[in-house]
Enzyme design. Structure first.
Site: not given
Ligand code: NAP
Length: 313
Positions: A58, A102, A125
């Protein structure tokens, strides 16, 4: 890309590359016109190897399109309070337009609390309950949709698959893939059925799907003869199975028996090279959208949400 055996292969790698190219151009324009550089904070807690790989991918993807990556690496011993403090600090930082924590987090940390603490305006997200809630309600738009589901929809739309009025079946109902993709298909006027681990005779339901999204995490579960002729098949499943012929000792397979299914389907994504590359492309897209200035559509959505919250007080 057409396949000699029938289905058109949806090349997620090529589509994601083209999306990243457009994002890169838009980032440059944003910089030149508004002096603004989109920023994404990627927070990792602990040393899990798989999480470290995803985070590295990412962060590299950000740099490649000109998005500034803010790296926050915390030890696995970090307390819930320390992680929360870190998220609040990122929320207050004007240079940061997106925050990604994460998952999974270490067991002693309440993931729900951490995800709730992320400012809805930086929730690239798309996992904040307010964003998911808006996805479920008529007339409301989330600021951000979760990246993998959004990637599935992009693959369908960019391949010219009609969604409205079609029968869609989603296998899986997780918070991060199955449920949001089902909601998004519903919002695009498909008639959606969800198949889960307690569903009886899933094959008869799957057989009716014009659009099938497989996200169960069950290697090769969906057989070729479960697929309706001409269906669009998006295989989210990413499962490692033993393969002694590979140096690594394993290979990745989807939830769909690709070899058989591609003889029957109209469109199909491979694993790997289908949905996987789209997830990061959508994360970059959400971060760019979050950084866009007041006069662009995404900011209007922020005001709509704020107005509704105000009206509800
Ligand atoms: P998850 O949280 O484990 O959820 C799996 C879902 O599938 C659950 O809803 C479960 O039903 C359902 N399910 C399990 N076995 C089933 C069966 N035999 N028949 C029907 N439904 C079944 O998994 P996830 O996080 O959503 O991920 C799903 C897959 O997508 C995994 O292979 C994962 O690696 C992959 N993935 C790929 C990407 C990408 O970027 N390519 C991103 C995320 C996930 P219940 O609710 O009844 O338990």
């Amino acid at each position: 890309m057409a396949d000699s055996e029938g289905a058109q292969i949806i090349d997620g790698k090529a589509i994601a590359k083209s999306i990243r190219g457009t994002i890169s151009q838009e980032v440059t324009t944003l910089k030149e016109r508004y002096g603004k550089v989109p920023g994404l904070a990627v927070v990792i807690v602990g040393e899990r190897k798989d999480s470290q790989t995803y985070v590295r991918m990412k962060r590299t993807a950000c740099l490649e399109v000109g998005i500034k990556s803010f790296d926050v690496d915390l030890p696995s011993t970090a307390t819930e309070e320390q992680i929360l403090d870190q998220v609040l600090e990122l929320n207050a930082n004007d240079e940061i337009h997106g925050i990604l924590v994460q998952l999974p987090l270490p067991k002693h940390v309440d993931e729900k609390k951490i995800l709730m603490a992320i400012s809805i305006e930086k929730d690239v997200d798309g996992f904040h309950p307010l964003n998911i809630g808006n996805l479920t309600m008529k007339g409301r738009d989330p600021l951000f949709c979760p990246c993998t589901p959004k990637g599935c929809i992009e693959l369908l739309e960019r391949s010219g698959v009609t969604i409205a009025g079609k029968r869609a079946v989603v296998v899986g109902r997780s918070n991060i893939v199955g449920m949001p993709v089902a909601l998004m298909l519903n919002n695009l006027d498909a008639t959606v059925t969800i198949v889960h681990s307690r569903t009886k005779e899933p094959e008869s339901i799957i057989k009716e799907a014009d659009i099938l999204i497989a996200a169960a995490g069950q290697p090769l579960m969906v057989k070729g003869d479960w697929i309706k002729s001409g269906a669009a098949v998006i295989d989210v499943g990413t499962n490692a199975v033993d393969d002694p012929t590979k140096k690594s000792g394993y290979r990745l397979v989807g939830d769909v028996d690709y070899k058989e299914a591609k003889k029957v389907a109209g469109y199909i994504t491979p694993v790997p090279g289908g949905v996987g590359p789209m997830t990061i492309a959508m994360l970059l897209q959400n971060t760019l959208d979050s950084a866009k200035p007041l006069d662009s559509g995404i900011r209007e959505k922020i005001f709509q949400v704020a107005d509704k919250a105000e009206a509800g007080r």
